[in-house]
Design an enzyme around this catalytic site. Structure first.
Site, PDB file in Angstrom:
ATOM      1  NE  ARG A 107      18.282  54.580  79.390  1.00  0.00           N
ATOM      2  CZ  ARG A 107      17.920  53.576  80.154  1.00  0.00           C
ATOM      3  NH1 ARG A 107      17.262  53.806  81.278  1.00  0.00           N
ATOM      4  NH2 ARG A 107      18.196  52.347  79.812  1.00  0.00           N
ATOM      5  CB  CYS A 123       0.172  65.806  72.527  1.00  0.00           C
ATOM      6  SG  CYS A 123      -0.099  67.373  73.324  1.00  0.00           S
ATOM      7  CD  GLU A 124       4.543  60.987  70.627  1.00  0.00           C
ATOM      8  OE1 GLU A 124       4.729  59.757  70.728  1.00  0.00           O
ATOM      9  OE2 GLU A 124       5.228  61.737  69.931  1.00  0.00           O
ATOM     10  N   GLY A 126      29.785  53.662  79.305  1.00  0.00           N
ATOM     11  CA  GLY A 126      29.142  54.963  79.437  1.00  0.00           C
ATOM     12  C   GLY A 126      28.222  54.941  80.641  1.00  0.00           C
ATOM     13  CD  GLU A 185      34.344  51.270  73.123  1.00  0.00           C
ATOM     14  OE1 GLU A 185      35.412  51.738  72.726  1.00  0.00           O
ATOM     15  OE2 GLU A 185      33.397  50.962  72.381  1.00  0.00           O
ATOM     16  N   GLY A 207      29.024  48.570  77.851  1.00  0.00           N
ATOM     17  CA  GLY A 207      27.876  47.698  78.045  1.00  0.00           C
ATOM     18  C   GLY A 207      27.566  47.288  79.462  1.00  0.00           C
TER      19      GLY A 207
END
Ligand code: LLP
Length: 436
Positions: A328, A359-360, A291, A289, A255
């Protein structure tokens, strides 16, 4: 002579920002111009600096070492086996959440006794495979999962090393979609239910109850929620021990956030001190842990400008990277700092909105006021893209799966090739019709 100047970007407020530097006006990592890689393999692509990965690991392990804390990489952040191998070689453990991640961690040379299996929905097959492989620990998230672990252990004739993942009901004060420690979340077991479950599980011969785990969320910049959550864990450990139960390990979760121009990154020494103050000196084997913290600053996504298109409040720069390559921004409104690979051309009076070809409308990386004047063909780098970038990429809109490159000691090599539509078509080769 080679001129080196740090990239004037958000990433540079954090030490790992120093891994992408300008030399003679060109963005380089470890002496390798990113434009050289772009020339060799086209865009978009991810590039990682091995030196940055190593330095991040060294900084974090050194900060937490006084409290005896081991570091496990959350494989989900960057699961490329070559990246994992960098960490495995350094002695890093791995936190995995699927059988696929287990296979990757083992393939990268991580010894099974350094692997922890987290996750709210492990299948029976995954649990069996974990027990067969002899993983260090399984973090169990529900009474129902505990039964499946017990059954698998009985069948295999082994004792499963189990920690219970606690939901401490702490708000990590981060984006709602990456908050995991509030009581309304699907993760973990309510602290009030842990003592009874832990006691019952401790009496079962097929289980070896080793301790507790938690993970309250991701991209946490204010360290207060960690303090709250870990203090709650200390109380729980004392309660369990007071009831005569053995608790030897505590998994403190990941985190740790990464700072940018607007929010300073967390102070590692302070992070470590909070561990010491909340759960230090309790005769526990501790691990974290992370990341993102280990990988984000070590990677960039390089893209090329395809078109410039005047828009209402900003000019669109349509680039060849899209939301399938870097999800993200679309998913969490994340803003990645962007820098041109070559020195900017001089001011442009309006901001650019960087958008991809998908196409968004959500295929939009946001507004960037300081890129200078852009022209088609220019290369840009999205910074802080080494975590949850390639790992979350897809082939949506039948685009190629974005390739990855590792840069080390003045050289680079492709560590995942560009998977194109021909690869996709091979997976779609139809089987014979089967009678129902
Ligand atoms: N441990 C567990 C059990 C986790 O679920 C996670 C992340 C971590 C560790 C590592 O968290 P980190 O240190 O990287 O914050 N895709 C999102 C992030 C999702 C994180 C999910 N769990 C993003 O791109 O921001």
């Amino acid at each position: 002579m080679t001129k080196t100047s740090p990239v004037p970007s958000a990433a540079c407020t954090d030490p790992a920002g120093e891994w992408f530097q300008r030399q003679n006006g060109t963005l380089c990592a470890d002496g390798v111009p990113l434009s050289r890689i772009a020339g060799a393999m086209g865009t978009p692509f991810y590039a990682y600096s091995a030196a940055a990965l190593q330095a991040n690991y060294a900084a974090l392990t050194q900060a937490v070492a006084p409290y005896g804390v081991k570091v496990c990489l959350a494989v989900k952040a960057n699961s490329n086996t070559h990246v994992l191998a960098e960490f495995a070689r350094l002695g890093c453990g791995m936190d995995i959440v699927s059988g696929g991640e287990m296979t990757r961690a083992l393939a990268a040379g991580t010894p099974p006794e350094r692997i922890i299996f987290s996750g709210v929905g492990k299948t029976e097959a995954e649990i069996r495979a974990a027990l067969e492989a002899g993983l260090h620990q399984i973090n169990v998230e529900s009474p129902a999962e505990l039964e499946v672990v017990a059954k698998a252990a009985r069948d295999l004739g082994v004792r499963a090393p189990v920690a219970l993942r606690v939901n401490p009901d702490v708000d990590a004060r981060t984006h709602a979609k990456i908050t995991t420690g509030r009581k309304d979340s699907k993760f973990g077991i309510a602290a009030s239910e842990v003592p009874e479950l832990y006691a019952a599980a401790s009496a079962r011969p097929e289980l070896r109850m080793v301790g507790l785990a938690l993970h309250i969320g991701s991209q946490i910049l204010d360290l207060t929620p960690f303090r709250e959550a870990w203090a709650a864990m200390a109380i729980l450990v004392r309660d369990l021990r007071a009831a005569g139960l053995s608790v030897t390990r505590l998994d403190l979760g990941g985190g740790l956030g990464v700072g940018d121009a607007h929010h300073p990154g967390p102070d590692l020494a302070e992070y470590a001190r909070i561990i010491g103050e909340t759960v230090g000196g309790m005769d526990l084997d501790l691990n974290v842990e992370p990341g993102r913290w280990l990988c984000a600053q070590a990677g960039v996504l390089v893209t090329q400008v395809l078109y410039i298109k005047p828009g209402e409040a900003a000019d669109f720069a349509v680039v060849d990277a899209a939301m399938n390559d870097l999800m993200r921004p679309a998913l969490y409104e994340a803003v990645h700092p962007v820098v041109p690979l070559h020195e900017r051309r001089g001011a442009h009076e309006r901001p650019y909105r960087l958008v991809g070809p998908i196409c968004e409308s959500s295929d939009d990386f946001g507004k960037y006021p300081q890129l200078g004047t852009l022209l088609p063909g220019d290369h840009l780098a999205f910074l802080q893209a080494g975590a949850y970038g390639a790992a979350m990429s897809s082939t949506y809109n039948s685009r190629d799966l974005v390739p990855e490159v590792l840069i080390d000691a003045g050289q680079f090599r492709v560590i995942r090739r560009r998977a194109d539509v021909q690869d996709a078509l091979r997976l779609e080769a139809a089987t014979e019709w089967q009678k129902a």
